[in-house]
Design an enzyme around this catalytic site. Structure first.
Site, PDB file in Angstrom:
ATOM      1  N   GLU A  37       0.875  -1.165   0.000  1.00  0.00           N
ATOM      2  CA  GLU A  37       0.000   0.000   0.000  1.00  0.00           C
ATOM      3  C   GLU A  37       0.920   1.224   0.000  1.00  0.00           C
ATOM      4  O   GLU A  37       1.813   1.323   0.853  1.00  0.00           O
ATOM      5  CB  GLU A  37      -0.879  -0.004   1.251  1.00  0.00           C
ATOM      6  N   ARG A 262       5.048 -12.536   9.826  1.00  0.00           N
ATOM      7  CA  ARG A 262       5.780 -11.331   9.457  1.00  0.00           C
ATOM      8  C   ARG A 262       7.104 -11.280  10.202  1.00  0.00           C
ATOM      9  O   ARG A 262       7.293 -11.941  11.223  1.00  0.00           O
ATOM     10  CB  ARG A 262       4.950 -10.086   9.711  1.00  0.00           C
ATOM     11  N   LYS A 272       4.339   0.795   9.631  1.00  0.00           N
ATOM     12  CA  LYS A 272       4.486   2.041   8.881  1.00  0.00           C
ATOM     13  C   LYS A 272       3.918   3.220   9.664  1.00  0.00           C
ATOM     14  O   LYS A 272       4.422   4.329   9.560  1.00  0.00           O
ATOM     15  CB  LYS A 272       3.787   1.910   7.521  1.00  0.00           C
TER      16      LYS A 272
HETATM   17  P1  ATP Z   1       2.860  -2.287   8.122  1.00  0.00           P
HETATM   18  O1  ATP Z   1       2.283  -3.278   9.082  1.00  0.00           O
HETATM   19  O2  ATP Z   1       4.315  -2.041   8.279  1.00  0.00           O
HETATM   20  O3  ATP Z   1       2.076  -1.031   8.026  1.00  0.00           O
HETATM   21  P2  ATP Z   1       1.503  -3.336   5.886  1.00  0.00           P
HETATM   22  O4  ATP Z   1       1.189  -4.773   5.929  1.00  0.00           O
HETATM   23  O5  ATP Z   1       0.397  -2.439   6.192  1.00  0.00           O
HETATM   24  O6  ATP Z   1       2.785  -3.025   6.759  1.00  0.00           O
HETATM   25  P3  ATP Z   1       1.662  -3.259   3.066  1.00  0.00           P
HETATM   26  O7  ATP Z   1       2.139  -2.158   2.214  1.00  0.00           O
HETATM   27  O8  ATP Z   1       0.228  -3.618   3.021  1.00  0.00           O
HETATM   28  O9  ATP Z   1       2.103  -2.904   4.525  1.00  0.00           O
HETATM   29  O10 ATP Z   1       2.547  -4.535   2.843  1.00  0.00           O
HETATM   30  C1  ATP Z   1       2.878  -5.066   1.587  1.00  0.00           C
HETATM   31  C2  ATP Z   1       3.221  -6.509   1.748  1.00  0.00           C
HETATM   32  O11 ATP Z   1       4.324  -6.656   2.640  1.00  0.00           O
HETATM   33  C3  ATP Z   1       2.067  -7.282   2.334  1.00  0.00           C
HETATM   34  O12 ATP Z   1       1.948  -8.502   1.642  1.00  0.00           O
HETATM   35  C4  ATP Z   1       2.465  -7.481   3.753  1.00  0.00           C
HETATM   36  O13 ATP Z   1       1.890  -8.651   4.249  1.00  0.00           O
HETATM   37  C5  ATP Z   1       3.978  -7.564   3.657  1.00  0.00           C
HETATM   38  N1  ATP Z   1       4.608  -7.155   4.919  1.00  0.00           N
HETATM   39  C6  ATP Z   1       4.402  -6.021   5.603  1.00  0.00           C
HETATM   40  N2  ATP Z   1       5.102  -6.014   6.751  1.00  0.00           N
HETATM   41  C7  ATP Z   1       5.780  -7.189   6.800  1.00  0.00           C
HETATM   42  C8  ATP Z   1       6.677  -7.791   7.731  1.00  0.00           C
HETATM   43  N3  ATP Z   1       7.030  -7.181   8.863  1.00  0.00           N
HETATM   44  N4  ATP Z   1       7.179  -9.006   7.432  1.00  0.00           N
HETATM   45  C9  ATP Z   1       6.838  -9.627   6.291  1.00  0.00           C
HETATM   46  N5  ATP Z   1       6.002  -9.125   5.378  1.00  0.00           N
HETATM   47  C10 ATP Z   1       5.470  -7.920   5.618  1.00  0.00           C
HETATM   48 MG    MG Z   2      -1.297  -3.579   4.747  1.00  0.00          MG
END
Ligand code: ATP
Ligand code: MG
Length: 572
Positions: A37, A262, A272
């Protein structure tokens, strides 16, 4: 073992894919996607997901798309889109011509919503967000049906069209799926599919004032792109029944969602939202502050893509949440830099050393090895002269036990140069501190050799005062003082654990002259001090260096003892 990377069955996801290939589930295709995102910069957790998705595509000779999951206009920006593409490329991955945006599918997704309404599977609901929450029930109590649940199909169609046309204010209505308000899975209790949001979108502008939710977008986008394996993090496990439900009800191609744990790292926050807070509130100097776990922060710090990829390969993927020791990440970094970083000399906390019997004005070019790990990197010349800088720590007037460095009467080797013996010190008349050390050198020991075989225990680094380049050096410590930044007293949050000394700026350092105009981004090992990377703040003639990592590898010691970190990321 294939030549393209690790064997394709080293983790449970690859095992599933291998099985699907055997049963020809997707006609032999493997197609993944990385779906960020664009509401922040990528961090090391995303790197795990990138390495997994693109790595699987590579290992199985499949494809991996880059797709921006841009359904929330209020938090998303073009700046983030650009940085994400730069970071994925920097990590060494390529989506070729498969760059997609969920927002490109908005019209199709809208049509699918209409299809759901027509099938009696969706309805417009006038409850407020708070009321929706209240009606939803809890894990132990079933929810209640919305009073708007039984609206006629034609009324729903009409209202949904008018929602799109902008007739209603934000938050006044939603489109919801008609599933089961008593489902044990809260995600199936008539989840919201669309909400009204009069906000400009970074790609679609003001074309839309209703936006689909993540749940009503993600599976559909996967379906449109004919993804085979939709890999996501564990928090989406409870969403999988909904993911499957939408695709089944719509009767469209359905990929398989697979969840993995994760990445969490000690001494690090990863969400984020928190990283944005650290940036916005000035706890760090921007997203690319070298203390940040963002990809751009790690890059500025001096991390290599190879080190990050190797780290991701070593932690592997599992279905159990765990916290990886940041020492492992640093270990992977040292391993890589040890092979590639040129060795140089530099002094961080300078102390003048005068070689009294060395001729005034004489300069010798001493030959220094660029990398003992790689003879191919050759040698270079380092100027030696009468006045040098050494590290303050490398001199003690009153030495502690087993001090093998410079001390009155004791002989020490100046790396690549001569053996010197300390003869006297000059003290600052005000502070009483040692301001200058005097010594004599033995001309028979050129290159640091001892033709008579005498033993000298200490070797210290130095630079020639007249030739050295003045530099600023920035030293870093973990951004947080505790392995778990969330370990706080009641009423505090993770920011209470910010490390007040995570950044130390040393503004009067001296580097050997070869570093005077070093290009930003280039990496060196300063002998005995660690690995360093030239910062973009450098100006021609005045380099600024970030210490990437020190030379002390605690992880290597743990590994040697066979402890392996006790489930803290030593798998794989
Ligand atoms: P955050 O929790 O940091 O805000 P998010 O999941 O909201 O991260 P996205 O931009 O939606 O951020 O993530 C893109 C991809 O990266 C998704 O498939 C998400 O599952 C993966 N991802 C995000 N954080 C992690 C992490 N700590 N370890 C592994 N994969 C991750
Ligand atoms: Mg997300």
């Amino acid at each position: 073992m294939t030549t393209t990377g690790p064997t394709p069955s080293t983790d449970f996801i690859r095992a599933i894919i291998l099985d699907d290939l055997k049963t020809n589930k997707y006609g032999g295709r493997v197609h993944t996607r990385f779906p960020p995102e664009p509401n922040g910069y990528l961090h090391i957790g995303h790197a795990k997901s990138i390495c997994l998705n693109f790595g699987i595509a590579r290992d199985f000779k499949g494809l991996c798309n880059l797709r921006f999951d841009d359904t929330n206009p209020s938090k998303e920006e073009v700046e983030y889109v650009d940085s994400i593409m730069e970071d994925v490329r920097w990590l060494g991955f390529d989506w070729a011509d498969r760059l997609y945006y969920a927002s490109d599918y908005f019209e199709q997704i809208y049509q699918w919503a209409v299809q759901m309404i027509s099938a009696g599977k969706a309805y417009v609901c006038d409850l407020t967000a708070d009321e929706v929450r209240e009606y939803r029930g809890t894990l132990t109590e079933p929810g209640r049906n919305s009073p708007y649940r039984d609206r006629s199909i034609s009324e729903n169609r009409d209202l949904f069209e008018r929602m799109r046309a902008g007739e209603f204010p934000d938050g006044s209505r939603t489109l919801r799926a008609k599933i089961d308000m008593a489902s044990p899975n809260l995600n199936l209790r008539d989840p919201v599919m669309y909400r009204i949001l009069h906000a400009s979108h970074h790609r679609t502008g003001d074309q839309w004032c209703i936006y689909p939710t993540y749940d009503f977008t993600h599976g559909q986008s996967d379906s449109i792109e004919r993804i085979t394996h939709s890999i996501c993090t564990l928090e989406f496990e409870n969403h999988r029944p909904l993911y499957d439900w939408y695709l089944r009800e719509l009767g469209i191609y359905a990929p398989q969602q697979i969840e993995f744990a994760r990445l969490n790292l000690t001494y690090t926050v990863m969400s984020k939202r928190r990283l944005l807070e650290l940036v916005k509130e000035g706890f760090v100097n921007g997203w690319d502050d070298p203390r940040m776990p963002t990809i751009c922060g790690l890059r500025r710090r001096g991390y290599t893509p190879e080190a990050i990829r190797n780290f991701c390969a070593r932690i592997g993927v599992a279905k159990m949440d765990s916290v990886v020791d940041i020492g492992l990440l640093e270990h992977c970094l040292r391993e890589d830099l040890n092979k590639r970083a040129q060795r140089v000399m530099g002094v961080l906390r300078p102390l003048r050393l005068v070689v009294d019997n060395y001729p005034e004005g004489q300069v010798e070019q001493m030959e220094a090895v660029n990398n003992p790990e790689d003879a191919g990197m050759g040698t270079r010349k380092v100027p030696f002269a009468r006045t040098l800088y050494i590290e303050q720590d490398d001199f003690r007037e009153i030495p502690p036990k087993k001090y093998h460095r410079l001390t009155p009467g004791q002989e020490v080797r100046l790396r690549y140069a001569y053996l010197v013996r300390c003869t006297s010190v000059v003290k600052d008349s005000n502070s009483g501190e040692v301001a200058e050390v005097h010594c004599t050198y033995d001309p028979a020991t050129r290159g640091g050799n001892t033709p008579d075989g005498r033993k000298v225990k200490g070797t210290i680094h130095w630079v020639s005062a007249d030739h050295a380049a003045a530099a600023e050096v920035r030293l870093y410590d973990h951004l947080f003082t505790k392995p778990d930044p969330d370990e706080v007293a009641p009423g505090q949050d993770y920011k209470a654990n910010l490390n007040p000394s995570s950044l130390e700026r040393l503004s009067r350092c001296w580097l050997e002259p070869s570093l005077k105009d070093a290009a930003p981004g280039s990496r060196y090992q300063l002998e005995r001090l660690g690995y360093f990377c030239v910062d973009p703040d450098s100006k021609p003639g005045s380099p600024v260096l970030n210490r990437t990592v020190s030379l002390v590898d605690t992880w290597a010691k743990i590994e040697k003892k066979g402890a392996g970190g006790g489930g803290r990321g030593a798998r794989g």
